[in-house]
Design a protein around this motif. Structure first.
Motif, PDB file in Angstrom:
ATOM      1  N   ALA A 287       1.305  -5.057 -12.453  1.00  0.00           N
ATOM      2  CA  ALA A 287       0.886  -6.061 -11.272  1.00  0.00           C
ATOM      3  C   ALA A 287      -0.425  -6.600 -11.440  1.00  0.00           C
ATOM      4  O   ALA A 287      -1.183  -6.303 -12.325  1.00  0.00           O
ATOM      5  N   ILE A 288      -0.661  -7.626 -10.786  1.00  0.00           N
ATOM      6  CA  ILE A 288      -1.657  -8.540 -10.800  1.00  0.00           C
ATOM      7  C   ILE A 288      -2.573  -8.060  -9.529  1.00  0.00           C
ATOM      8  O   ILE A 288      -2.128  -8.278  -8.523  1.00  0.00           O
ATOM      9  N   GLY A 289      -3.734  -7.601  -9.713  1.00  0.00           N
ATOM     10  CA  GLY A 289      -4.632  -6.855  -8.730  1.00  0.00           C
ATOM     11  C   GLY A 289      -3.905  -5.413  -8.316  1.00  0.00           C
ATOM     12  O   GLY A 289      -3.533  -5.603  -7.115  1.00  0.00           O
ATOM     13  N   ILE A 290      -4.149  -4.529  -9.211  1.00  0.00           N
ATOM     14  CA  ILE A 290      -3.565  -3.267  -8.773  1.00  0.00           C
ATOM     15  C   ILE A 290      -4.801  -2.207  -8.569  1.00  0.00           C
ATOM     16  O   ILE A 290      -5.774  -2.302  -9.507  1.00  0.00           O
ATOM     17  N   THR A 291      -5.058  -1.425  -7.547  1.00  0.00           N
ATOM     18  CA  THR A 291      -6.094  -0.518  -7.363  1.00  0.00           C
ATOM     19  C   THR A 291      -5.621   0.788  -7.071  1.00  0.00           C
ATOM     20  O   THR A 291      -4.725   0.815  -6.147  1.00  0.00           O
ATOM     21  N   PHE A 292      -5.831   1.801  -8.068  1.00  0.00           N
ATOM     22  CA  PHE A 292      -5.785   3.133  -7.951  1.00  0.00           C
ATOM     23  C   PHE A 292      -6.982   3.826  -7.466  1.00  0.00           C
ATOM     24  O   PHE A 292      -8.058   3.908  -8.091  1.00  0.00           O
TER      25      PHE A 292
ATOM     26  N   ASN B 278      -1.513  -7.668  -5.794  1.00  0.00           N
ATOM     27  CA  ASN B 278      -2.327  -6.774  -4.777  1.00  0.00           C
ATOM     28  C   ASN B 278      -1.546  -5.514  -4.095  1.00  0.00           C
ATOM     29  O   ASN B 278      -1.171  -5.279  -3.137  1.00  0.00           O
ATOM     30  N   ILE B 279      -1.614  -4.549  -5.012  1.00  0.00           N
ATOM     31  CA  ILE B 279      -1.088  -3.484  -4.765  1.00  0.00           C
ATOM     32  C   ILE B 279      -2.380  -2.281  -4.563  1.00  0.00           C
ATOM     33  O   ILE B 279      -3.194  -2.302  -5.477  1.00  0.00           O
ATOM     34  N   LEU B 280      -2.194  -1.361  -3.662  1.00  0.00           N
ATOM     35  CA  LEU B 280      -3.171  -0.446  -3.539  1.00  0.00           C
ATOM     36  C   LEU B 280      -2.373   1.035  -3.513  1.00  0.00           C
ATOM     37  O   LEU B 280      -1.481   1.496  -2.651  1.00  0.00           O
ATOM     38  N   ILE B 281      -2.587   1.851  -4.393  1.00  0.00           N
ATOM     39  CA  ILE B 281      -2.189   3.101  -4.705  1.00  0.00           C
ATOM     40  C   ILE B 281      -3.357   4.215  -4.406  1.00  0.00           C
ATOM     41  O   ILE B 281      -4.360   4.219  -5.196  1.00  0.00           O
ATOM     42  N   GLU B 282      -3.341   4.833  -3.088  1.00  0.00           N
ATOM     43  CA  GLU B 282      -4.407   5.338  -2.665  1.00  0.00           C
ATOM     44  C   GLU B 282      -4.340   6.734  -2.129  1.00  0.00           C
ATOM     45  O   GLU B 282      -3.345   7.050  -1.102  1.00  0.00           O
ATOM     46  N   SER B 283      -4.841   7.771  -2.455  1.00  0.00           N
ATOM     47  CA  SER B 283      -4.790   9.131  -1.936  1.00  0.00           C
ATOM     48  C   SER B 283      -3.368   9.849  -2.228  1.00  0.00           C
ATOM     49  O   SER B 283      -3.165  10.625  -1.194  1.00  0.00           O
ATOM     50  N   ASN B 284      -2.760   9.482  -3.282  1.00  0.00           N
ATOM     51  CA  ASN B 284      -1.535  10.064  -3.475  1.00  0.00           C
ATOM     52  C   ASN B 284      -1.756  11.410  -4.383  1.00  0.00           C
ATOM     53  O   ASN B 284      -2.731  11.438  -5.079  1.00  0.00           O
ATOM     54  N   TYR B 285      -0.439  12.122  -4.690  1.00  0.00           N
ATOM     55  CA  TYR B 285      -0.376  13.170  -5.441  1.00  0.00           C
ATOM     56  C   TYR B 285       0.694  13.090  -6.445  1.00  0.00           C
ATOM     57  O   TYR B 285       1.861  13.005  -5.846  1.00  0.00           O
ATOM     58  N   LEU B 286       0.548  12.495  -7.856  1.00  0.00           N
ATOM     59  CA  LEU B 286       1.735  12.282  -8.551  1.00  0.00           C
ATOM     60  C   LEU B 286       1.731  13.205  -9.694  1.00  0.00           C
ATOM     61  O   LEU B 286       0.817  13.612 -10.368  1.00  0.00           O
ATOM     62  N   TYR B 287       2.792  14.146  -9.530  1.00  0.00           N
ATOM     63  CA  TYR B 287       2.871  15.057 -10.796  1.00  0.00           C
ATOM     64  C   TYR B 287       4.411  15.540 -11.307  1.00  0.00           C
ATOM     65  O   TYR B 287       5.553  14.818 -10.217  1.00  0.00           O
ATOM     66  N   GLY B 288       4.557  15.917 -12.060  1.00  0.00           N
ATOM     67  CA  GLY B 288       5.871  16.581 -12.456  1.00  0.00           C
ATOM     68  C   GLY B 288       6.983  15.525 -12.783  1.00  0.00           C
ATOM     69  O   GLY B 288       8.377  15.587 -12.439  1.00  0.00           O
ATOM     70  N   ASN B 289       6.407  14.557 -13.318  1.00  0.00           N
ATOM     71  CA  ASN B 289       7.348  13.398 -13.444  1.00  0.00           C
ATOM     72  C   ASN B 289       7.429  13.097 -15.183  1.00  0.00           C
ATOM     73  O   ASN B 289       6.463  13.553 -15.739  1.00  0.00           O
ATOM     74  N   GLY B 290       8.548  12.566 -15.870  1.00  0.00           N
ATOM     75  CA  GLY B 290       8.347  12.017 -17.117  1.00  0.00           C
ATOM     76  C   GLY B 290       9.639  12.997 -17.600  1.00  0.00           C
ATOM     77  O   GLY B 290      10.244  13.657 -17.182  1.00  0.00           O
ATOM     78  N   ASN B 291       9.959  12.529 -18.701  1.00  0.00           N
ATOM     79  CA  ASN B 291      10.948  13.003 -19.708  1.00  0.00           C
ATOM     80  C   ASN B 291      10.465  13.599 -20.960  1.00  0.00           C
ATOM     81  O   ASN B 291       9.681  13.002 -21.721  1.00  0.00           O
ATOM     82  N   VAL B 292      10.858  15.040 -21.345  1.00  0.00           N
ATOM     83  CA  VAL B 292      10.277  15.644 -22.383  1.00  0.00           C
ATOM     84  C   VAL B 292      10.537  14.694 -23.507  1.00  0.00           C
ATOM     85  O   VAL B 292      11.910  14.409 -23.529  1.00  0.00           O
TER      86      VAL B 292
ATOM     87  N   THR C 294       0.856  -1.298   0.190  1.00  0.00           N
ATOM     88  CA  THR C 294      -0.039   0.031   0.175  1.00  0.00           C
ATOM     89  C   THR C 294       1.030   1.324   0.043  1.00  0.00           C
ATOM     90  O   THR C 294       1.851   1.477   0.748  1.00  0.00           O
ATOM     91  N   ILE C 295       0.640   2.058  -0.947  1.00  0.00           N
ATOM     92  CA  ILE C 295       1.067   3.669  -1.101  1.00  0.00           C
ATOM     93  C   ILE C 295       0.055   4.448  -0.895  1.00  0.00           C
ATOM     94  O   ILE C 295      -0.786   4.649  -1.641  1.00  0.00           O
ATOM     95  N   ARG C 296       0.084   5.256   0.291  1.00  0.00           N
ATOM     96  CA  ARG C 296      -1.309   6.174   0.574  1.00  0.00           C
ATOM     97  C   ARG C 296      -0.578   7.522   1.173  1.00  0.00           C
ATOM     98  O   ARG C 296       0.555   7.582   1.921  1.00  0.00           O
ATOM     99  N   ASN C 297      -1.369   8.438   0.400  1.00  0.00           N
ATOM    100  CA  ASN C 297      -1.153   9.763   1.298  1.00  0.00           C
ATOM    101  C   ASN C 297       0.150  10.284   0.902  1.00  0.00           C
ATOM    102  O   ASN C 297       0.785  11.026   1.601  1.00  0.00           O
ATOM    103  N   CYS C 298       0.721  10.065  -0.156  1.00  0.00           N
ATOM    104  CA  CYS C 298       2.136  10.493  -0.527  1.00  0.00           C
ATOM    105  C   CYS C 298       2.289  11.400  -1.713  1.00  0.00           C
ATOM    106  O   CYS C 298       1.221  11.547  -2.661  1.00  0.00           O
ATOM    107  N   VAL C 299       3.212  12.188  -1.724  1.00  0.00           N
ATOM    108  CA  VAL C 299       3.477  13.088  -2.969  1.00  0.00           C
ATOM    109  C   VAL C 299       4.897  12.449  -3.684  1.00  0.00           C
ATOM    110  O   VAL C 299       5.721  12.248  -3.107  1.00  0.00           O
TER     111      VAL C 299
END
Length: 188
Positions: free
Chosen positions: A180-185, A154-168, A129-134
């Protein structure tokens, strides 16, 4: 990081400056006693910051693909390689895994992050579980890998803020790159 056991809670307290350390989690909790890495929020709700840019890997850790992330889950020699299970990471800002940024590895050598580095790089995990992270300032923000022999599940990605990533100019790095097998956003 090498001796975490089921039920352990690691508290990382907010401070006005970023923590400049990177690490690997390659241990197992249980359903009733997960391993929890928890940021303790500051007086105004500020998350503790883990910044990979200029960070150091502790000498007692030994893991492959250090150039791929600030916080890594799975894939290590020390602690011994295993399928990480029942782990929660919450209330942190994780950043600074971008091509061109440098860090000091466990052997004391300066290295540069790969183009596809991520603030949180999961090589393999179950019941994570990854929760409430920036999650920001990486080639990939959150990267979750999987393989035929050791699939992440069985991955849970919950209440996060993902921004400013990637390569131009690249179609291969994103805010999120997950398999993953069984991933929830939810609630991100």
């Amino acid at each position: 990081w090498t001796t975490l056991q089921a039920g352990d809670v690691v508290l990382i307290y907010w401070k006005p400056t970023a923590y400049k350390e990177k690490w690997v989690i390659c241990r197992q909790g249980s359903a009733k006693r997960p391993i929890i890495i928890r940021g303790v929020l500051g007086p105004n709700g500020e998350r503790p910051v883990i910044d990979g840019n200029g960070a150091t890997t502790p000498a007692h850790l030994n893991f492959w693909n250090e150039i791929r992330g600030t916080i890594k889950i799975g894939g290590a020699n020390i602690p011994a390689d295993t399928m990480p299970k029942y782990i929660t990471i919450e209330n942190l800002e994780v950043r600074g895994a971008f091509q061109g940024y440098q860090f000091t590895n466990a052997a004391g050598q300066t290295q540069t992050y790969a183009q596809n580095a991520a603030p949180i790089y999961v090589e393999k995990a179950e019941n994570l579980t990854i929760r409430n992270c920036v999650i920001t300032d990486g080639g990939n923000g959150l990267f979750i890998g999987s393989s035929d022999t050791e699939p992440s599940r069985n991955i849970l990605i919950e209440s996060n803020y993902l921004y400013g990533n990637g390569n131009v100019g690249s179609a291969f790095e994103h805010n999120n790159y997950a398999a993953a097998i069984g991933i929830t956003f939810q609630y991100n």
